[in-house]
Design a protein around this motif. Structure first.
Motif, short mmCIF file in Angstrom:
data_model
loop_
_atom_site.label_atom_id
_atom_site.label_comp_id
_atom_site.label_asym_id
_atom_site.label_seq_id
_atom_site.Cartn_x
_atom_site.Cartn_y
_atom_site.Cartn_z
N THR A 217 -10.22 46.72 -6.10
CA THR A 217 -9.00 47.16 -6.79
C THR A 217 -7.94 47.61 -5.80
O THR A 217 -6.77 47.21 -5.89
N GLU A 218 -8.31 48.45 -4.86
CA GLU A 218 -7.31 48.95 -3.91
C GLU A 218 -6.90 47.84 -2.93
O GLU A 218 -5.75 47.78 -2.50
N LEU A 219 -7.82 46.95 -2.62
CA LEU A 219 -7.50 45.84 -1.72
C LEU A 219 -6.41 44.94 -2.32
O LEU A 219 -5.45 44.58 -1.63
N LEU A 220 -6.56 44.61 -3.60
CA LEU A 220 -5.64 43.69 -4.23
C LEU A 220 -4.26 44.31 -4.49
O LEU A 220 -3.29 43.60 -4.72
N SER A 221 -4.19 45.63 -4.47
CA SER A 221 -2.90 46.28 -4.71
C SER A 221 -2.13 46.58 -3.41
O SER A 221 -1.00 47.05 -3.47
N LEU A 222 -2.72 46.27 -2.25
CA LEU A 222 -2.06 46.56 -0.98
C LEU A 222 -0.78 45.74 -0.81
O LEU A 222 -0.74 44.56 -1.11
N THR A 223 0.26 46.39 -0.29
CA THR A 223 1.50 45.71 0.06
C THR A 223 1.81 45.98 1.53
O THR A 223 1.25 46.91 2.14
N TRP A 224 2.72 45.20 2.09
CA TRP A 224 3.02 45.35 3.51
C TRP A 224 3.66 46.70 3.83
O TRP A 224 3.58 47.18 4.97
N GLY A 225 4.25 47.34 2.85
CA GLY A 225 4.81 48.67 3.09
C GLY A 225 3.76 49.72 3.40
O GLY A 225 4.07 50.79 3.92
N ALA A 226 2.48 49.41 3.09
CA ALA A 226 1.39 50.36 3.35
C ALA A 226 0.78 50.19 4.74
O ALA A 226 -0.12 50.95 5.11
N TYR A 227 1.27 49.22 5.50
CA TYR A 227 0.68 48.92 6.81
C TYR A 227 1.61 49.34 7.94
O TYR A 227 2.80 49.02 7.94
N GLU A 228 1.06 50.07 8.91
CA GLU A 228 1.79 50.43 10.12
C GLU A 228 1.14 49.69 11.28
O GLU A 228 0.09 50.11 11.80
N ALA B 158 5.86 39.27 10.15
CA ALA B 158 5.83 40.47 11.00
C ALA B 158 6.86 41.48 10.49
O ALA B 158 6.81 41.89 9.33
N ALA B 159 7.79 41.88 11.36
CA ALA B 159 8.77 42.90 10.98
C ALA B 159 9.62 42.50 9.79
O ALA B 159 10.26 43.35 9.15
N TYR B 160 9.65 41.20 9.48
CA TYR B 160 10.44 40.71 8.35
C TYR B 160 9.62 40.61 7.07
O TYR B 160 10.15 40.17 6.03
N ALA B 161 8.37 41.00 7.11
CA ALA B 161 7.54 40.97 5.91
C ALA B 161 8.13 41.91 4.85
O ALA B 161 8.54 43.03 5.16
N GLN B 162 8.17 41.45 3.62
CA GLN B 162 8.73 42.26 2.53
C GLN B 162 7.79 43.41 2.19
O GLN B 162 6.59 43.21 1.98
N GLU B 163 8.33 44.64 2.13
CA GLU B 163 7.50 45.82 1.90
C GLU B 163 6.70 45.74 0.61
O GLU B 163 5.58 46.23 0.53
N HIS B 164 7.28 45.14 -0.43
CA HIS B 164 6.62 45.11 -1.73
C HIS B 164 5.77 43.85 -1.94
O HIS B 164 5.19 43.67 -3.01
N GLU B 165 5.70 43.00 -0.92
CA GLU B 165 4.87 41.80 -1.02
C GLU B 165 3.40 42.16 -0.86
O GLU B 165 3.02 42.87 0.07
N ARG B 166 2.58 41.65 -1.77
CA ARG B 166 1.14 41.93 -1.68
C ARG B 166 0.52 41.17 -0.52
O ARG B 166 0.92 40.05 -0.20
N LEU B 167 -0.49 41.79 0.10
CA LEU B 167 -1.15 41.18 1.25
C LEU B 167 -1.96 39.95 0.85
O LEU B 167 -2.02 38.98 1.63
N PHE B 168 -2.57 39.98 -0.33
CA PHE B 168 -3.55 38.95 -0.68
C PHE B 168 -3.15 38.21 -1.95
O PHE B 168 -2.54 38.77 -2.86
N PRO B 169 -3.52 36.93 -2.03
CA PRO B 169 -3.13 36.10 -3.18
C PRO B 169 -4.05 36.25 -4.39
O PRO B 169 -3.78 35.66 -5.43
#
Length: 290
Positions: free
Chosen positions: A164-175, A207-218
């Motif tokens: 559940t938490e994996l599928l909800s991850l977005t690029w804004g959560a990654y540093e 990379a730095a242009y990844a959308q913050e609200h885009e989910r990591l996984f399909p």
């Protein structure tokens, strides 16, 4: 005209106050890693009990925990007595729903299920995969074609991610600078292997242009992730479910609350999960059977 956010909040409020599960699932389909039909079947006994008792699930009474444990033990449509693990699954789903309502600002007085004593989990009789089989699966997915699956499995194995938490991850959560990831209950500093894998997916996303609200996984739910594993491993390696991979993580690595995604102060729950994983039988690799 009513703002869409206000209308959604009003509909969520009505659904919780009146225990309207159909309306609620229509508003929260994005929350669940399980199919909505499965979530409905699991939560139905609790919502039926709330309707029968005129209880508001949004503003539950003081004796809510005792009432909830009784409601969660109600038999489903088959009438078969409910096993402890099913009770725990029902409670986990409801807890996830309350997490969402808190995020939406509809509950401000604290999590209604905080401190609830769940029934002990039943030890699984299904053996866990051996590290050799896990390594084989990770190697099979370590290709450009299967990179999202490889990263997902790496995060589950290295850091005990729940689907559940994996599928909800977005690029804004990654540093990416220090390899930290904002999870549902804490912030995890990734291992070298997980950081390296996620950086490859980050580069593919821009990379730095990844959308913050885009989910990591399909993947849309638990089943689509399982299907991806099945398709890659068919005829090449034993199938390993995300659930078993997470348990293997707790068995194989010296985790802390932060590295395994447990909430601060949940040391007892964390230790119980680790103990169950360590006590689980291990599936013998070919050539290792006694």
């Amino acid at each position: 005209m009513v703002h869409p956010a206000d209308d959604r909040a009003a509909r969520l409020t009505r659904a919780m106050v009146h225990a309207d599960l159909d309306a609620l699932l229509g508003l929260t389909a994005h929350l669940w890693s399980r199919p909505s039909k499965n979530v409905y079947t699991l939560l139905l006994p609790i919502f039926q009990a709330a309707q029968e008792g005129g209880l508001s699930l949004l503003r539950p009474p003081q004796d809510f925990h005792a009432w909830l444990l009784t409601a969660a033990r109600r038999p489903g449509v088959t009438g078969v007595p409910v096993r402890p693990n099913t009770v725990r699954t029902r409670l986990n789903l409801l807890s996830r729903l309350y997490d969402h309502l808190i995020d939406e600002g509809l509950i401000s007085s604290g999590h209604p299920m905080r401190g609830l004593q769940r029934p002990p989990a039943e030890p699984s009789t299904r053996p866990l995969p051996v590290p050799e089989d896990i390594s084989k699966l990770l190697a099979l997915t370590d290709t450009a074609e299967h990179l999202p699956l490889h990263v997902a499995l790496t995060l589950i194995y290295r850091h005990a991610f729940q689907v559940t938490e994996l599928l909800s991850l977005t690029w804004g959560a990654y540093e990416p600078r220090d390899g930290t990831l904002l999870r549902r209950r804490n912030i995890t500093r990734l291992s070298r292997e997980a950081h390296h894998a996620l950086d490859r997916l980050y580069a593919r996303a821009g990379a730095a242009y990844a959308q913050e609200h885009e989910r990591l996984f399909p993947y849309t739910d638990h089943d689509t992730l399982r299907k991806g594993i099945f398709q890659v491993s068919w005829g090449q390696a034993p199938f390993i479910s995300p659930t078993d991979l997470r348990k293997a993580s707790l068995r194989d690595f010296p985790h802390t609350l932060e590295s395994a995604g447990f909430a601060p102060g949940s040391q007892q729950q964390f230790q119980r999960a680790v103990t169950l994983a360590e006590q689980a039988l291990t599936r013998a690799a070919p050539g290792q059977e006694e």
